[in-house]
Design a protein around this motif. Structure first.
Motif, mmCIF file in Angstrom:
data_model
loop_
_atom_site.group_PDB
_atom_site.id
_atom_site.type_symbol
_atom_site.label_atom_id
_atom_site.label_comp_id
_atom_site.label_asym_id
_atom_site.label_seq_id
_atom_site.Cartn_x
_atom_site.Cartn_y
_atom_site.Cartn_z
ATOM 1 N N SER A 1 1.834 13.851 -21.435
ATOM 2 C CA SER A 1 1.140 14.829 -20.604
ATOM 3 C C SER A 1 1.785 14.893 -19.209
ATOM 4 O O SER A 1 2.987 15.145 -19.105
ATOM 5 C CB SER A 1 -0.353 14.488 -20.562
ATOM 6 O OG SER A 1 -1.108 15.532 -20.008
ATOM 7 N N SER B 1 4.076 15.953 -25.229
ATOM 8 C CA SER B 1 3.149 16.976 -24.727
ATOM 9 C C SER B 1 3.311 17.229 -23.230
ATOM 10 O O SER B 1 2.355 17.149 -22.462
ATOM 11 C CB SER B 1 1.696 16.585 -25.039
ATOM 12 O OG SER B 1 1.510 16.414 -26.424
ATOM 13 N N HIS C 1 5.114 18.357 -29.177
ATOM 14 C CA HIS C 1 3.972 19.121 -28.659
ATOM 15 C C HIS C 1 3.103 19.591 -29.817
ATOM 16 O O HIS C 1 3.610 20.043 -30.845
ATOM 17 C CB HIS C 1 4.459 20.336 -27.869
ATOM 18 C CG HIS C 1 3.618 20.651 -26.676
ATOM 19 N ND1 HIS C 1 4.109 20.652 -25.388
ATOM 20 C CD2 HIS C 1 2.297 20.953 -26.572
ATOM 21 C CE1 HIS C 1 3.148 20.959 -24.544
ATOM 22 N NE2 HIS C 1 2.029 21.139 -25.237
ATOM 23 N N GLY C 2 1.795 19.484 -29.646
ATOM 24 C CA GLY C 2 0.850 19.987 -30.639
ATOM 25 C C GLY C 2 0.710 21.499 -30.536
ATOM 26 O O GLY C 2 0.578 22.045 -29.428
ATOM 27 N N ASN D 1 -1.736 23.298 -31.244
ATOM 28 C CA ASN D 1 -3.080 23.699 -30.821
ATOM 29 C C ASN D 1 -3.526 22.941 -29.571
ATOM 30 O O ASN D 1 -4.724 22.706 -29.379
ATOM 31 C CB ASN D 1 -4.077 23.467 -31.958
ATOM 32 C CG ASN D 1 -3.757 24.294 -33.190
ATOM 33 O OD1 ASN D 1 -3.526 25.496 -33.096
ATOM 34 N ND2 ASN D 1 -3.726 23.652 -34.351
ATOM 35 N N ASP D 2 -2.579 22.591 -28.716
ATOM 36 C CA ASP D 2 -2.881 21.825 -27.508
ATOM 37 C C ASP D 2 -3.729 22.677 -26.555
ATOM 38 O O ASP D 2 -3.268 23.711 -26.064
ATOM 39 C CB ASP D 2 -1.565 21.429 -26.824
ATOM 40 C CG ASP D 2 -1.761 20.434 -25.692
ATOM 41 O OD1 ASP D 2 -2.836 20.419 -25.070
ATOM 42 O OD2 ASP D 2 -0.810 19.669 -25.421
ATOM 43 N N VAL E 1 1.244 25.023 -25.849
ATOM 44 C CA VAL E 1 2.648 24.927 -26.216
ATOM 45 C C VAL E 1 3.423 26.182 -25.846
ATOM 46 O O VAL E 1 4.605 26.109 -25.474
ATOM 47 C CB VAL E 1 2.777 24.593 -27.721
ATOM 48 C CG1 VAL E 1 2.267 25.731 -28.592
ATOM 49 C CG2 VAL E 1 4.202 24.215 -28.093
ATOM 50 N N GLU F 1 7.292 19.943 -33.161
ATOM 51 C CA GLU F 1 5.912 20.403 -33.058
ATOM 52 C C GLU F 1 5.096 19.780 -34.187
ATOM 53 O O GLU F 1 5.638 19.438 -35.233
ATOM 54 C CB GLU F 1 5.841 21.925 -33.135
ATOM 55 C CG GLU F 1 6.430 22.606 -31.922
ATOM 56 C CD GLU F 1 6.220 24.121 -31.919
ATOM 57 O OE1 GLU F 1 5.690 24.656 -32.931
ATOM 58 O OE2 GLU F 1 6.588 24.755 -30.915
ATOM 59 N N GLY G 1 -3.533 18.753 -31.406
ATOM 60 C CA GLY G 1 -3.795 19.107 -30.024
ATOM 61 C C GLY G 1 -3.020 18.265 -29.027
ATOM 62 O O GLY G 1 -1.839 17.977 -29.220
ATOM 63 N N HIS G 2 -3.709 17.857 -27.988
ATOM 64 C CA HIS G 2 -3.093 17.097 -26.894
ATOM 65 C C HIS G 2 -3.123 15.622 -27.278
ATOM 66 O O HIS G 2 -4.035 14.879 -26.926
ATOM 67 C CB HIS G 2 -3.877 17.342 -25.599
ATOM 68 C CG HIS G 2 -3.115 17.021 -24.356
ATOM 69 N ND1 HIS G 2 -1.906 17.615 -24.046
ATOM 70 C CD2 HIS G 2 -3.385 16.167 -23.336
ATOM 71 C CE1 HIS G 2 -1.476 17.152 -22.876
ATOM 72 N NE2 HIS G 2 -2.354 16.269 -22.446
ATOM 73 N N ASP G 3 -2.100 15.207 -28.025
ATOM 74 C CA ASP G 3 -2.175 13.920 -28.713
ATOM 75 C C ASP G 3 -0.760 13.409 -28.969
ATOM 76 O O ASP G 3 0.231 14.127 -28.774
ATOM 77 C CB ASP G 3 -2.909 14.114 -30.041
ATOM 78 C CG ASP G 3 -3.371 12.812 -30.661
ATOM 79 O OD1 ASP G 3 -3.293 11.768 -29.990
ATOM 80 O OD2 ASP G 3 -3.798 12.845 -31.832
#
Length: 233
Positions: free
Chosen positions: A138, A162, A181-182, A184-185, A190, A212, A216-218
């Motif tokens: 992040s 991410s 990167h997810g 569905n972040d 993304v 990818e 999500g944000h993970d």
């Protein structure tokens, strides 16, 4: 590992420009192994390290500085690759940001760059090191990218899980880069983050591996494993 010197309250000129000045050198002491808490020395801002047992053949460690996301902790940074460290002989260092996020994001480069520089110097004093990686999640991923691109004469690889952006104040060298990167972040979408700057980095000559994943944000375990294999392969 010796305690890192506390960063000056007035950042050094190079640190204001995101430059890390320390360089690997032969160890001068024999540092401890396992999880090693490192006193911050600057008002209670701690750092942590994890050091695997020395290799039977005396091989040097790959050093990975791991940067937590906004509101996180040194322990959150360490946990990003802790499960992979022994198998891949990774010496992990996880600083704590000076504010809720890193100085580049929170108001201006300097104090966090100096803190990381001091931690690197301490690691080089205590352990044989064969390569330096910056990694993070992040906001920590954005900071790892920005510092990594500014210090490609020291950092040879960057792991960005991410990230939101890459904003190096200067550019040095050409570290290779892994970005995940997810799709569905909801925190750092993304489409406006990695899908925007990864093509730009490739277009200006960087070797970027981009993954990818449906989430999500993970940081999924599979991405973590692929990133570590990429780093050490």
């Amino acid at each position: 590992m010796s305690d890192p010197a506390p960063p000056s309250r007035e950042p050094a000129q190079g640190h204001r420009h995101g430059r890390l000045t320390t360089r690997p050198h032969p160890p001068v002491v024999s540092g401890p192994t396992g999880i090693v808490p490192l006193p911050g020395g600057d008002g209670g801002r701690p750092a942590m390290a994890y050091v695997p047992e020395p290799a039977a053949d005396g091989a040097a460690y790959r050093l990975v500085v791991l940067l937590h996301g906004a509101g996180g902790s040194a322990r959150h940074g360490l946990d990003l690759l802790l499960a992979e460290a022994d198998a891949h002989h990774l010496l992990l260092i996880a600083p704590q940001s000076s504010a809720t996020s890193w100085d580049l994001i929170a108001g201006g480069l300097g104090v966090d760059v100096g803190h990381i520089d001091a931690l690197l110097a301490s690691a080089f004093d205590g352990y044989p090191v064969r390569g330096v990686t910056l990694g993070g999640f992040s906001d920590g991923a954005s900071y790892a990218l920005s510092l990594g691109l500014a210090n490609g004469d020291l950092v040879d690889a960057v792991l960005a899980f991410s990230p939101g952006f890459a904003a190096p104040p200067v550019v040095r060298g050409r570290p290779r880069i892994f970005v995940s990167h997810g799709v569905n972040d909801p925190v750092l979408p993304v489409d406006v983050c990695s899908r925007r700057f990864v093509p730009h980095l490739r277009g200006i000559g960087y070797d970027v591996t981009y993954e990818e994943f449906p989430g999500g944000h993970d940081l999924p375990a599979g991405i973590r494993a692929r990133a570590t294999g990429w780093l050490t392969g």
